[in-house]
Enzyme design. Structure first.
Site, short mmCIF file in Angstrom:
data_model
loop_
_atom_site.label_atom_id
_atom_site.label_comp_id
_atom_site.label_asym_id
_atom_site.label_seq_id
_atom_site.Cartn_x
_atom_site.Cartn_y
_atom_site.Cartn_z
N LYS A 84 0.96 -1.20 -0.06
CA LYS A 84 0.10 0.05 0.10
C LYS A 84 0.77 0.93 0.00
O LYS A 84 0.63 2.25 -0.94
CB LYS A 84 -0.94 0.01 1.25
CG LYS A 84 -1.39 1.31 1.51
CD LYS A 84 -2.28 1.22 3.00
CE LYS A 84 -1.60 2.05 3.87
NZ LYS A 84 -1.71 3.45 4.39
N ASN A 85 1.89 1.23 1.11
CA ASN A 85 2.54 2.80 0.95
C ASN A 85 3.47 2.94 -0.03
O ASN A 85 3.82 4.09 -0.34
CB ASN A 85 3.14 2.64 2.40
CG ASN A 85 2.18 2.95 3.46
OD1 ASN A 85 0.95 3.44 3.17
ND2 ASN A 85 2.45 2.79 4.79
N CYS B 9 -5.21 8.38 9.21
CA CYS B 9 -5.55 7.77 10.27
C CYS B 9 -5.10 8.85 11.52
O CYS B 9 -3.99 9.39 11.41
CB CYS B 9 -4.52 6.63 10.56
SG CYS B 9 -5.28 5.19 9.56
N ARG C 277 0.59 15.08 12.91
CA ARG C 277 1.62 14.56 11.79
C ARG C 277 1.71 15.83 10.77
O ARG C 277 1.31 16.07 9.90
CB ARG C 277 0.31 13.68 10.81
CG ARG C 277 -0.18 12.38 11.63
CD ARG C 277 -0.72 11.38 10.94
NE ARG C 277 0.02 10.53 10.14
CZ ARG C 277 -0.35 9.50 9.37
NH1 ARG C 277 -1.71 9.17 9.27
NH2 ARG C 277 0.53 8.96 8.28
N ASP D 62 3.73 0.20 12.12
CA ASP D 62 2.47 -0.12 11.36
C ASP D 62 2.38 -1.68 11.90
O ASP D 62 1.17 -2.27 11.16
CB ASP D 62 2.90 0.01 9.97
CG ASP D 62 2.83 1.50 9.39
OD1 ASP D 62 2.32 2.34 10.53
OD2 ASP D 62 3.08 1.58 8.47
N ARG E 273 -9.20 0.54 3.88
CA ARG E 273 -8.04 1.34 3.14
C ARG E 273 -6.92 0.64 2.63
O ARG E 273 -6.08 0.99 1.91
CB ARG E 273 -7.89 2.58 4.10
CG ARG E 273 -9.10 3.36 4.26
CD ARG E 273 -8.65 4.59 5.18
NE ARG E 273 -7.54 5.37 4.58
CZ ARG E 273 -7.30 6.67 4.91
NH1 ARG E 273 -7.84 7.23 5.90
NH2 ARG E 273 -6.50 7.13 4.39
N1 EPU Z 1 7.42 14.08 10.87
C1 EPU Z 1 7.49 15.39 11.12
N2 EPU Z 1 7.80 16.28 10.06
C2 EPU Z 1 7.35 15.85 8.94
C3 EPU Z 1 7.31 14.55 8.64
C4 EPU Z 1 7.16 13.59 9.68
O1 EPU Z 1 7.88 15.64 12.42
O2 EPU Z 1 7.45 16.73 7.80
C5 EPU Z 1 7.27 13.18 12.16
C6 EPU Z 1 6.01 12.55 12.47
O3 EPU Z 1 5.36 13.15 13.19
C7 EPU Z 1 6.53 11.15 12.76
C8 EPU Z 1 7.91 10.85 12.16
O4 EPU Z 1 8.35 12.16 11.70
O5 EPU Z 1 6.87 11.27 14.39
C9 EPU Z 1 7.72 9.82 11.07
O6 EPU Z 1 6.57 10.18 9.90
P1 EPU Z 1 6.84 9.87 8.47
O7 EPU Z 1 6.89 11.07 7.73
O8 EPU Z 1 7.77 8.71 8.33
O9 EPU Z 1 5.50 9.07 8.35
P2 EPU Z 1 4.27 9.36 7.27
O10 EPU Z 1 5.21 9.42 5.73
O11 EPU Z 1 3.33 10.45 7.40
C10 EPU Z 1 4.42 6.65 6.58
C11 EPU Z 1 3.12 5.86 6.36
C12 EPU Z 1 2.79 5.47 7.87
C13 EPU Z 1 3.43 4.84 8.80
C14 EPU Z 1 5.06 5.99 8.69
C15 EPU Z 1 6.16 5.58 9.60
C16 EPU Z 1 2.16 6.42 4.42
C17 EPU Z 1 1.14 6.98 3.54
N3 EPU Z 1 2.09 6.37 5.66
O12 EPU Z 1 3.55 7.94 7.29
O13 EPU Z 1 1.71 4.28 7.59
O14 EPU Z 1 3.36 4.70 10.00
O15 EPU Z 1 5.39 6.26 7.56
O16 EPU Z 1 6.62 4.36 8.93
O17 EPU Z 1 3.25 5.84 3.79
C18 EPU Z 1 -0.09 3.04 7.83
O18 EPU Z 1 0.14 2.57 6.77
O19 EPU Z 1 -0.97 2.33 8.73
C19 EPU Z 1 0.57 4.14 8.32
C20 EPU Z 1 0.11 4.90 9.20
#
Ligand code: EPU
Length: 420
Positions: A22-23, A117, A122, A306, A398
């Site tokens: 998915k991701n 979610c 975030r 995850d 999803r």
């Molecule tokens: N963070 C920041 N600033 C940013 C971006 C992230 O402070 O600009 C922080 C976040 O608050 C968090 C950490 O960095 O504490 C990691 O966040 P990341 O950006 O890696 O997460 P994401 O890209 O929003 C993706 C997956 C999530 C998964 C995380 C961590 C997608 C669409 N989502 O989220 O997946 O938990 O990476 O591996 O790819 C899921 O699939 O259930 C899911 C939530």
């Protein structure tokens, strides 16, 4: 309203085929916007988030033809809008990838602030920092992100936090930039490598994906009429591995990449389970009550956040007291209230939770609070005595393809029911 009804306990047995990630898929689809022409994407998981991404891309002018349930042809030669369908983009997280891709393709984009979610705060400051370093202006107001650039210029970006989304997004924005971009302190998840592999297949020049320094040499344009297959889903595979352990079953996963699952395998061995890999399949079996463990979620190759709720179910049933420390998200223990309704003994506070292992879980009505929480509740329902009803299936749909069919083929008594 739909609900899943599971009658347990069942020891899961048999084979399950893992779908595309998915991701990775929800980043690769926007990445196709960078191609002034067509490409084919195979092994796409047939899930709500993929369909939603396709709908958003169509809103920008992409032409999408479904070849099979898991394969599309996408023609982005006529991207004629620079405002994404705002209501749709607000519905999920990965709409932030439209910013990087559209800055590369059209030099501007307006998207609704990404939803997704509820796992706590975030922020997307690291994405914005990257776009600005590449020369873009980014304005966040009235629930929208508006990004614009005259010319993207390669640069050196150091990420303050290891972020999957920011790493991919900056990679997307850099592919067609002038010069070389270096992303330092990049995330290393398998789906980051997969997005880079997709882009390189389409003619990009990205090196180092999978390490913490990624170098993107900008190219003039991407190639058309190529095809690509999405990597197997690490998290779906881990979900089934942990379901095998929690149910004291014996499952063989087909179409997975065992190396991506090493951190899960290590924990399963530590708590008394067995894992054997052969090529692209992995057998996981458990003959005893799991032992207690200590888990800290970390960016890849650490234990993935995850899979935290899914291993939470295993530890609820373990012999002894376990601790999980969630280091990625502020609020990822909401599922523990639901497990406690089923007889678990979990105390969650802040980013830690203590799991006093119990012998048995018992069926109860429970509510999925996010995607992975939903998967955890399914595992809990399979191991529990009696009938479990799971509500809020929108989260589960999803991100998991045919989840009840897959569990049903492994012997689970699970049905989707429409409640009047
Ligand atoms: N963070 C920041 N600033 C940013 C971006 C992230 O402070 O600009 C922080 C976040 O608050 C968090 C950490 O960095 O504490 C990691 O966040 P990341 O950006 O890696 O997460 P994401 O890209 O929003 C993706 C997956 C999530 C998964 C995380 C961590 C997608 C669409 N989502 O989220 O997946 O938990 O990476 O591996 O790819 C899921 O699939 O259930 C899911 C939530």
């Amino acid at each position: 309203m739909e609900k899943l009804v599971i009658v347990g306990p069942t020891q899961l047995k048999g084979e399950v085929t893992i779908s595309g990630a998915k991701n990775a898929a929800i980043a690769i689809l926007p990445a196709a916007l960078l191609i002034n022409g067509s490409c084919q994407i195979n092994n796409l998981p047939n899930i709500v988030d993929v369909k939603l991404t396709c709908e958003i891309l169509e809103g920008l002018g992409a032409k999408i033809t479904w070849i099979t349930n898991n394969s599309i042809k996408i023609d982005c030669s006529n991207i004629n809008k620079t405002t994404a369908p705002l209501d749709l983009t607000r519905k999920f997280r990965a709409s932030y990838y439209l910013i990087g891709a559209m800055l590369g393709r059209k030099k501007e984009i307006i998207v609704g602030l990404p939803g997704g979610c509820n796992l706590g705060a975030r922020p997307i400051d690291q994405h914005i920092k990257g776009f600005e370093a590449l020369g873009a202006t980014v304005d966040v107001s009235q629930g929208n992100v508006c990004a614009k650039v005259d010319k993207l210029l390669g640069t050196h970006i150091y990420l303050d936090v290891v972020s999957v989304g920011a790493t991919i997004n900056i990679m997307l924005a850099s592919v067609l930039a002038d010069g070389t971009t270096i992303i330092d302190n990049a995330a290393k998840e398998p789906h980051i490598v997969d997005v880079a592999n997709f882009l390189n297949t389409m003619g990009a020049d990205i090196r180092g994906a999978g390490t913490d320094v990624i170098k993107i040499n900008g190219v003039k344009e991407l190639i058309t009429n190529k095809s690509y297959s999405v990597v197997p889903d690490q998290i779906e595979a881990g979900t089934f591995m942990l379901a095998a352990v929690a149910s004291q079953g014996d499952i063989t996963l087909k179409n997975c990449i065992p190396e991506h699952l090493d951190c899960i395998t290590a924990k399963i061995l530590e708590i008394g389970g067995n894992v054997q890999s052969t090529g692209d399949s992995l057998r996981v079996w458990m003959n005893q009550r799991p032992q207690k463990a200590t888990i800290k979620t970390l960016p890849y190759p650490g234990f993935p956040t995850d899979l935290q709720p899914q291993i939470g179910v295993v530890l609820s049933l373990a012999n002894g007291t376990s601790i999980i420390n969630e280091s990625i998200w502020d609020s990822r223990f909401q599922y523990t209230n639901e497990l406690n309704k089923m007889g678990a003994k979990i105390t969650a506070q802040g980013q830690s939770a203590i799991f006093e292992g119990v012998n048995k879980l018992y069926g109860a009505p429970v509510y999925s609070t996010d995607l992975r929480a939903g998967a955890a509740l399914i595992i809990a329902g399979i191991t529990a005595y009696g009938s479990t009803e799971i509500y809020n299936l929108c989260y589960i749909d999803r991100g998991y393809e045919n989840i009840e069919d897959k569990f049903s083929k492994l012997g689970a008594n699970i049905k989707r029911v429409i409640e009047e």
